[in-house]
Motif scaffolding. Structure first.
Motif, PDB file in Angstrom:
ATOM      1  N   ALA A   1     -17.369 -19.445  61.319  1.00 54.70           N
ATOM      2  CA  ALA A   1     -17.233 -18.468  62.345  1.00 54.70           C
ATOM      3  C   ALA A   1     -18.475 -18.455  63.253  1.00 54.70           C
ATOM      4  O   ALA A   1     -19.500 -18.844  62.682  1.00 54.70           O
ATOM      5  N   THR A   2     -18.071 -18.258  64.461  1.00 50.48           N
ATOM      6  CA  THR A   2     -19.029 -18.246  65.508  1.00 50.48           C
ATOM      7  C   THR A   2     -19.514 -16.763  65.834  1.00 50.48           C
ATOM      8  O   THR A   2     -20.479 -16.615  66.648  1.00 50.48           O
ATOM      9  N   ALA A   3     -18.824 -15.821  65.381  1.00 54.24           N
ATOM     10  CA  ALA A   3     -19.190 -14.505  65.703  1.00 54.24           C
ATOM     11  C   ALA A   3     -19.932 -13.688  64.573  1.00 54.24           C
ATOM     12  O   ALA A   3     -19.672 -12.689  64.130  1.00 54.24           O
ATOM     13  N   PHE A   4     -21.019 -14.502  64.144  1.00 51.98           N
ATOM     14  CA  PHE A   4     -21.712 -13.701  63.029  1.00 51.98           C
ATOM     15  C   PHE A   4     -23.179 -13.300  63.715  1.00 51.98           C
ATOM     16  O   PHE A   4     -23.417 -13.501  64.812  1.00 51.98           O
ATOM     17  N   VAL A   5     -23.753 -12.442  62.915  1.00 45.15           N
ATOM     18  CA  VAL A   5     -24.893 -11.832  63.396  1.00 45.15           C
ATOM     19  C   VAL A   5     -26.099 -11.964  62.534  1.00 45.15           C
ATOM     20  O   VAL A   5     -25.604 -12.084  61.212  1.00 45.15           O
ATOM     21  N   ASP A   6     -27.089 -11.781  62.652  1.00 42.47           N
ATOM     22  CA  ASP A   6     -28.484 -11.974  61.622  1.00 42.47           C
ATOM     23  C   ASP A   6     -28.390 -10.609  61.190  1.00 42.47           C
ATOM     24  O   ASP A   6     -28.633  -9.421  61.786  1.00 42.47           O
ATOM     25  N   GLY A   7     -28.097 -10.569  59.724  1.00 42.49           N
ATOM     26  CA  GLY A   7     -28.311  -9.184  58.948  1.00 42.49           C
ATOM     27  C   GLY A   7     -29.786  -8.754  59.149  1.00 42.49           C
ATOM     28  O   GLY A   7     -30.948  -9.621  59.460  1.00 42.49           O
ATOM     29  N   ASP A   8     -29.825  -7.400  59.082  1.00 45.50           N
ATOM     30  CA  ASP A   8     -31.243  -6.833  59.163  1.00 45.50           C
ATOM     31  C   ASP A   8     -31.858  -6.046  58.129  1.00 45.50           C
ATOM     32  O   ASP A   8     -32.787  -5.151  57.993  1.00 45.50           O
ATOM     33  N   GLY A   9     -31.139  -6.429  56.919  1.00 43.75           N
ATOM     34  CA  GLY A   9     -31.829  -5.898  55.870  1.00 43.75           C
ATOM     35  C   GLY A   9     -30.838  -4.521  55.322  1.00 43.75           C
ATOM     36  O   GLY A   9     -31.521  -3.858  54.481  1.00 43.75           O
ATOM     37  N   THR A  10     -30.041  -4.280  56.255  1.00 42.77           N
ATOM     38  CA  THR A  10     -29.267  -2.868  55.853  1.00 42.77           C
ATOM     39  C   THR A  10     -27.906  -3.170  55.413  1.00 42.77           C
ATOM     40  O   THR A  10     -27.545  -4.259  55.903  1.00 42.77           O
ATOM     41  N   ALA A  11     -27.082  -2.624  54.663  1.00 34.39           N
ATOM     42  CA  ALA A  11     -25.727  -2.682  54.158  1.00 34.39           C
ATOM     43  C   ALA A  11     -24.840  -2.315  55.148  1.00 34.39           C
ATOM     44  O   ALA A  11     -23.748  -1.768  54.980  1.00 34.39           O
ATOM     45  N   SER A  12     -24.971  -2.406  56.753  1.00 34.53           N
ATOM     46  CA  SER A  12     -24.360  -1.965  57.391  1.00 34.53           C
ATOM     47  C   SER A  12     -23.063  -2.784  57.837  1.00 34.53           C
ATOM     48  O   SER A  12     -23.054  -3.940  58.007  1.00 34.53           O
TER      49      SER A  12
END
Length: 124
Positions: free
Chosen positions: A18-29
């Motif tokens: 998938a190309t619509a990923f984001v880098d996780g920031d350490g929260t379960a958002s």
């Protein structure tokens, strides 16, 4: 808050990912109506999201045997991760509605070891 893993690498998609990923920031958002998986423990690394119920072959997304964190914020029901086994029942781990699992390495696996890097299929 946990610190991100040092060996995360860069966020460049591979073929079939998938190309619509984001880098996780350490929260379960994870937005309401969505189910989310992260590549690293404690909600770091690449984050993948789905809103349509049904079965997802994680190999189609390039993340088979790579998920380490989960969040189920779907509108209804639980989500299950399955490990496909040959000649044995396929074990599953469930994340209840509104629940999250920060590190799959912390959950025992039925055939020994833990659930880290074992998920082949997501069912929601």
């Amino acid at each position: 808050m946990p610190t991100p893993p040092k060996d995360r690498g860069t966020l460049s998609p591979r073929a079939g990912e998938a190309t619509a990923f984001v880098d996780g920031d350490g929260t379960a958002s994870c937005g309401f109506g969505w189910t989310c998986l992260w590549m690293d423990a404690n909600y770091y690394g690449r984050k993948y999201t789905w809103s349509d119920d049904g079965s997802k072959n994680l190999g189609d997304w390039g993340i088979r045997d790579m998920a380490l964190s989960t969040r189920n914020n779907n509108q209804s029901g639980g989500m299950s991760l399955y490990d496909w086994r040959t000649g044995m029942p396929d074990p599953q781990i469930i994340t209840g509605l509104g629940g999250c699992l920060s590190n799959l390495h912390n959950y025992g696996y039925p055939y020994g070891g833990n659930w880290g890097d074992k998920a082949d299929e997501l069912l929601m």
